[in-house]
Scaffold this active site. Sequence first.
Site, PDB file in Angstrom:
ATOM      1  N   ASP A 127     -28.246  21.911 -45.858  1.00 39.72           N
ATOM      2  CA  ASP A 127     -27.681  20.933 -45.637  1.00 39.72           C
ATOM      3  C   ASP A 127     -28.367  19.775 -44.966  1.00 39.72           C
ATOM      4  OD1 ASP A 127     -25.601  22.637 -45.252  1.00 39.72           O
ATOM      5  OD2 ASP A 127     -25.895  23.699 -43.334  1.00 39.72           O
TER       6      ASP A 127
ATOM      7  N   LYS B  52     -22.232  28.906 -45.491  1.00 42.62           N
ATOM      8  CA  LYS B  52     -20.787  29.831 -44.235  1.00 42.62           C
ATOM      9  C   LYS B  52     -21.816  30.882 -45.030  1.00 42.62           C
ATOM     10  CE  LYS B  52     -17.583  29.617 -43.554  1.00 42.62           C
ATOM     11  NZ  LYS B  52     -17.781  28.536 -41.863  1.00 42.62           N
TER      12      LYS B  52
ATOM     13  N   ASN C  43     -25.118  31.293 -43.559  1.00 42.99           N
ATOM     14  CA  ASN C  43     -25.151  31.765 -42.169  1.00 42.99           C
ATOM     15  C   ASN C  43     -24.306  33.172 -41.611  1.00 42.99           C
ATOM     16  OD1 ASN C  43     -25.913  28.645 -41.732  1.00 42.99           O
ATOM     17  ND2 ASN C  43     -23.508  28.317 -41.274  1.00 42.99           N
TER      18      ASN C  43
ATOM     19  N   ASP D 294     -24.249  21.704 -30.472  1.00 44.70           N
ATOM     20  CA  ASP D 294     -23.795  21.361 -32.068  1.00 44.70           C
ATOM     21  C   ASP D 294     -22.970  22.761 -32.570  1.00 44.70           C
ATOM     22  OD1 ASP D 294     -23.840  21.703 -34.523  1.00 44.70           O
ATOM     23  OD2 ASP D 294     -25.962  21.687 -35.007  1.00 44.70           O
TER      24      ASP D 294
ATOM     25  N   ASP E 117     -19.114  31.106 -37.981  1.00 43.95           N
ATOM     26  CA  ASP E 117     -20.146  32.047 -39.260  1.00 43.95           C
ATOM     27  C   ASP E 117     -21.002  33.064 -38.071  1.00 43.95           C
ATOM     28  OD1 ASP E 117     -19.427  30.755 -41.490  1.00 43.95           O
ATOM     29  OD2 ASP E 117     -20.849  29.317 -41.029  1.00 43.95           O
TER      30      ASP E 117
ATOM     31  N   GLY F 225     -28.322  23.453 -35.178  1.00 41.18           N
ATOM     32  CA  GLY F 225     -28.472  23.553 -36.159  1.00 41.18           C
ATOM     33  C   GLY F 225     -27.462  24.895 -36.244  1.00 41.18           C
TER      34      GLY F 225
ATOM     35  N   SER G  67     -29.855  28.421 -35.609  1.00 42.53           N
ATOM     36  CA  SER G  67     -29.349  28.714 -34.466  1.00 42.53           C
ATOM     37  C   SER G  67     -28.853  30.412 -33.811  1.00 42.53           C
ATOM     38  CB  SER G  67     -28.466  27.693 -34.074  1.00 42.53           C
ATOM     39  OG  SER G  67     -26.992  28.051 -34.615  1.00 42.53           O
TER      40      SER G  67
END
Length: 318
Positions: free
Chosen positions: A27, A54, A57, A253, A259, A294, A298
């Site tokens: 990313d 995705k 994550n 964020d 996800d 993030g 995160s």
Amino acid sequence: MTAKTSLDRWSERQGGVLAVLGSVNLDMVIRQPRLPRPGETIFGHRLDRVPGGKGLNQAIAAARAGGQVAFLGRVGDDDVGPRLVELLAGEGVDVARLIAEPGLPTGVAQVSVLDDGENAIVVAAGANDSADWSMHDERLLATATAVIAQLERPAELVRRAFRVARTRGVITVLTPAPVTPEARTLLALVDVLLLNENEAKELAGDLDATAAARELSRGSRLVVMTRGRGSTLVAHDGAVVHEEPTLPTRVVDTTGAGDCFAGTLVARLAAGEPLEVAIRSATTAASLCVSRDGASASMPFWSEVRAELGRRPDQPRS
């Protein structure tokens, strides 16, 4: 399949492997005040290069929530791919089926994170577009507790995986993001549909979000629909069966929040939590996720989610 039967199957297969069929990206995240207008150049605040996709994550979210996770995916034969494979392995994810694809780059996502926490994303799929398949993959799909897929991999690959899974009684879970023209054709193979309200409306046609969730749940499908700062709605066989309020959270964020919810939910169902409790666990995890910068970084650990749930004495526990 009924919702009860689906939940019984999660319970019966506690501790089994969660197979994530998904994307792995690098990313490129730009923090910026707003999206530019056509032909306009604006200044951002900073650029971060972080792991994403995705699939990646969701795999990290599920692993951190206590799930036993195996990844089915492709990276490029560049210098980025091995670092992302190593990252997943470090999270305890089985990466034996995460293969470098010769001649292709690792996927890249350009992520614009706005000052209000919302985001916009453009993806160059790279190796994620590969529909390569092996018997090694098929054996995992036939023996897992559940297979979880998104649509950043080819729809035909997802269809094939779900068909194999269903013949062996493995639960199929789809996050239809992004919503592609083929997405509707996969629904007949989906046991559990995890999506947000915009995706629900796009899939169901000219309906409001609640009506869309009810419509998508017909045929004994379990639908879990998140609504941002609103509640999470659960529908089954044409009816709303549960609604979970979203926690008030300072949003930093929103990248990866869906996800985080999906990975946590499937991990907690596989751990034996009842549906209502697993929804609360996933909602709590997502609230922690959006309070941080993030995406993959995160994702909260289960200890953090448990501590947050412990501060909410009104919430039932498993």
